[in-house]
Design an enzyme around this catalytic site. Sequence first.
Site, PDB file in Angstrom:
ATOM      1  N   TYR A  57       5.640  56.979 -46.423  1.00 52.23           N
ATOM      2  CA  TYR A  57       7.010  56.880 -45.914  1.00 52.23           C
ATOM      3  C   TYR A  57       7.731  58.198 -46.217  1.00 52.23           C
ATOM      4  O   TYR A  57       8.314  58.391 -47.284  1.00 52.23           O
ATOM      5  CB  TYR A  57       7.761  55.692 -46.547  1.00 52.23           C
ATOM      6  N   ASN A 156      -3.846  46.063 -45.131  1.00 51.50           N
ATOM      7  CA  ASN A 156      -4.563  46.406 -43.894  1.00 51.50           C
ATOM      8  C   ASN A 156      -6.083  46.356 -44.038  1.00 51.50           C
ATOM      9  O   ASN A 156      -6.788  47.029 -43.290  1.00 51.50           O
ATOM     10  CB  ASN A 156      -4.113  47.791 -43.383  1.00 51.50           C
ATOM     11  N   LYS A 214      19.342  38.721 -33.021  1.00 52.03           N
ATOM     12  CA  LYS A 214      20.522  39.463 -32.535  1.00 52.03           C
ATOM     13  C   LYS A 214      20.320  40.063 -31.149  1.00 52.03           C
ATOM     14  O   LYS A 214      21.258  40.574 -30.560  1.00 52.03           O
ATOM     15  CB  LYS A 214      20.853  40.587 -33.519  1.00 52.03           C
TER      16      LYS A 214
HETATM   17  N1  LIG Z   1       1.588  47.881 -45.442  1.00 47.91           N
HETATM   18  C1  LIG Z   1       1.842  48.391 -44.280  1.00 47.91           C
HETATM   19  O1  LIG Z   1       0.970  48.989 -43.613  1.00 47.91           O
HETATM   20  C2  LIG Z   1       3.230  48.238 -43.707  1.00 47.91           C
HETATM   21  C3  LIG Z   1       3.473  48.462 -42.342  1.00 47.91           C
HETATM   22  C4  LIG Z   1       4.780  48.285 -41.877  1.00 47.91           C
HETATM   23  C5  LIG Z   1       5.793  47.911 -42.738  1.00 47.91           C
HETATM   24  N2  LIG Z   1       5.515  47.718 -44.091  1.00 47.91           N
HETATM   25  C6  LIG Z   1       6.566  47.303 -45.052  1.00 47.91           C
HETATM   26  O2  LIG Z   1       7.285  46.204 -44.518  1.00 47.91           O
HETATM   27  C7  LIG Z   1       8.684  46.487 -44.556  1.00 47.91           C
HETATM   28  C8  LIG Z   1       9.389  45.775 -43.450  1.00 47.91           C
HETATM   29  O3  LIG Z   1       8.985  46.268 -42.174  1.00 47.91           O
HETATM   30  P1  LIG Z   1      10.039  46.791 -41.070  1.00 47.91           P
HETATM   31  O4  LIG Z   1      11.297  47.223 -41.714  1.00 47.91           O
HETATM   32  O5  LIG Z   1       9.349  47.778 -40.226  1.00 47.91           O
HETATM   33  O6  LIG Z   1      10.241  45.536 -40.148  1.00 47.91           O
HETATM   34  P2  LIG Z   1      11.079  44.194 -40.252  1.00 47.91           P
HETATM   35  O7  LIG Z   1      11.411  43.827 -41.639  1.00 47.91           O
HETATM   36  O8  LIG Z   1      10.339  43.221 -39.413  1.00 47.91           O
HETATM   37  O9  LIG Z   1      12.409  44.588 -39.474  1.00 47.91           O
HETATM   38  C9  LIG Z   1      13.438  45.302 -40.085  1.00 47.91           C
HETATM   39  C10 LIG Z   1      14.569  45.423 -39.086  1.00 47.91           C
HETATM   40  O10 LIG Z   1      15.115  44.138 -38.836  1.00 47.91           O
HETATM   41  C11 LIG Z   1      16.496  44.274 -38.614  1.00 47.91           C
HETATM   42  N3  LIG Z   1      17.223  43.464 -39.606  1.00 47.91           N
HETATM   43  C12 LIG Z   1      16.929  43.310 -40.932  1.00 47.91           C
HETATM   44  N4  LIG Z   1      17.817  42.479 -41.507  1.00 47.91           N
HETATM   45  C13 LIG Z   1      18.672  42.082 -40.537  1.00 47.91           C
HETATM   46  C14 LIG Z   1      19.803  41.237 -40.510  1.00 47.91           C
HETATM   47  N5  LIG Z   1      20.208  40.600 -41.601  1.00 47.91           N
HETATM   48  N6  LIG Z   1      20.454  41.079 -39.341  1.00 47.91           N
HETATM   49  C15 LIG Z   1      20.051  41.701 -38.233  1.00 47.91           C
HETATM   50  N7  LIG Z   1      18.984  42.527 -38.172  1.00 47.91           N
HETATM   51  C16 LIG Z   1      18.297  42.713 -39.323  1.00 47.91           C
HETATM   52  C17 LIG Z   1      16.853  45.740 -38.721  1.00 47.91           C
HETATM   53  O11 LIG Z   1      16.715  46.251 -37.396  1.00 47.91           O
HETATM   54  P3  LIG Z   1      17.783  47.245 -36.743  1.00 47.91           P
HETATM   55  O12 LIG Z   1      17.389  48.560 -37.268  1.00 47.91           O
HETATM   56  O13 LIG Z   1      17.532  47.087 -35.270  1.00 47.91           O
HETATM   57  O14 LIG Z   1      19.159  46.828 -37.172  1.00 47.91           O
HETATM   58  C18 LIG Z   1      15.731  46.260 -39.594  1.00 47.91           C
HETATM   59  O15 LIG Z   1      15.506  47.617 -39.405  1.00 47.91           O
HETATM   60  C19 LIG Z   1       8.748  48.025 -44.489  1.00 47.91           C
HETATM   61  O16 LIG Z   1       9.931  48.553 -44.967  1.00 47.91           O
HETATM   62  C20 LIG Z   1       7.568  48.401 -45.349  1.00 47.91           C
HETATM   63  O17 LIG Z   1       7.963  48.395 -46.715  1.00 47.91           O
HETATM   64  C21 LIG Z   1       4.260  47.869 -44.563  1.00 47.91           C
END
Ligand SMILES: NC(=O)c1ccc[n+]([C@@H]2O[C@H](COP(=O)([O-])OP(=O)(O)OC[C@H]3O[C@@H](n4cnc5c(N)ncnc54)[C@H](OP(=O)(O)O)[C@@H]3O)[C@@H](O)[C@H]2O)c1
Length: 309
Positions: A57, A156, A214
């Site tokens: 990241y 993964n 949303k």
């Molecule tokens: N291990 C791996 O390979 C891997 C891969 C991917 C991710 N990850 C981890 O998983 C975490 C989560 O993934 P992610 O952030 O990509 O996806 P996510 O949690 O599915 O989506 C996050 C997005 O959801 C929206 N959101 C969150 N809370 C909200 C709320 N209360 N109301 C409205 N919208 C809301 C925001 O979008 P908007 O920006 O549109 O507002 C935010 O950017 C990452 O930060 C990382 O730590 C790990």
Amino acid sequence: MVEKVELGNTGLYVHPIGLGANKIGKEDKETNTDYGGEIINAAVKNGLNFIDTAYIYGKGLSEEIIGKTLKENMNRNDVILATKGAHRFEGDTMIVDNSPAFLTQTVDESLKRLQTDVIDLFYIHFPDEETPKYEAIGTLQQLKEAGKIRSIGVSNFSFEQLKEANQDGYIDVIQDEYNLINRKAETELFPYLSDNNISFIPYFPLASGLLAGKYKPDTIFSEKQKARPQFRDEVYFKHLEEVDKIRQIADNHDVDVAHIVLAFYLTRRPIDSVIPGARNSQQIADNLKAAEVRLTTEDIQIIEDIFPV
Ligand SMILES: NC(=O)c1ccc[n+]([C@@H]2O[C@H](COP(=O)([O-])OP(=O)(O)OC[C@H]3O[C@@H](n4cnc5c(N)ncnc54)[C@H](OP(=O)(O)O)[C@@H]3O)[C@@H](O)[C@H]2O)c1
């Protein structure tokens, strides 16, 4: 006050809602703001204590910002830090490397960036093609015995790779994609994890915002968002209808759709905590409400029927 839960058998106690920190670093650079510092301070102030980051990241920038913010503003023991490694760069070429020498090096580098003596949870972020999985995990076990990490995770890995990696029973946590749109992990993986006392952390829990409830039929997405399968036309409209059906349950509990979705994950046996990403501090405070939702058996059945495995 929400009780902290033990992450698997690790002895680490986390808030059921953690923070996914993959935007930290990238967002700070793009917006020229202290996004990361603000998010982390708001998260911890609101009771969240589990932060999930990775070297990749921002090539260490997310870890650096987290390390600096913790050092300046909080007691290290108040936060459970998870990070991941496996990537290195030769020029512009990204290489996935699980060799014992590289894992040892990357843990040392993460410790420096995070400004800490110990990483609470260290994951191998992606499997490589060469290193035997049990050997890579054996290296993490040695780093655990040396006091550099407190618990061991992988991310993964295929199911077969996981079983090979866990042949000595050293794995504590798995992190993989899982959300209501993609419940595949429930069929084969979850029973194995429950039998082996391994905790599961879902990534993309809100399907990049789609499950937050949303979006509308006329929402305009960036090219990057449109590239994701769930945002392609017919699939997107189908998911919007499904998400809309969750709204009734949300209304009954007087919360938002995102809270119901996150609360559902916490009803799955191997899931102790979820790590949604957040665009701003408001979303963090908001997501914490999910830990207080108590879904009924009927709610759970309705959600399972809307989003079958
Ligand atoms: N291990 C791996 O390979 C891997 C891969 C991917 C991710 N990850 C981890 O998983 C975490 C989560 O993934 P992610 O952030 O990509 O996806 P996510 O949690 O599915 O989506 C996050 C997005 O959801 C929206 N959101 C969150 N809370 C909200 C709320 N209360 N109301 C409205 N919208 C809301 C925001 O979008 P908007 O920006 O549109 O507002 C935010 O950017 C990452 O930060 C990382 O730590 C790990």
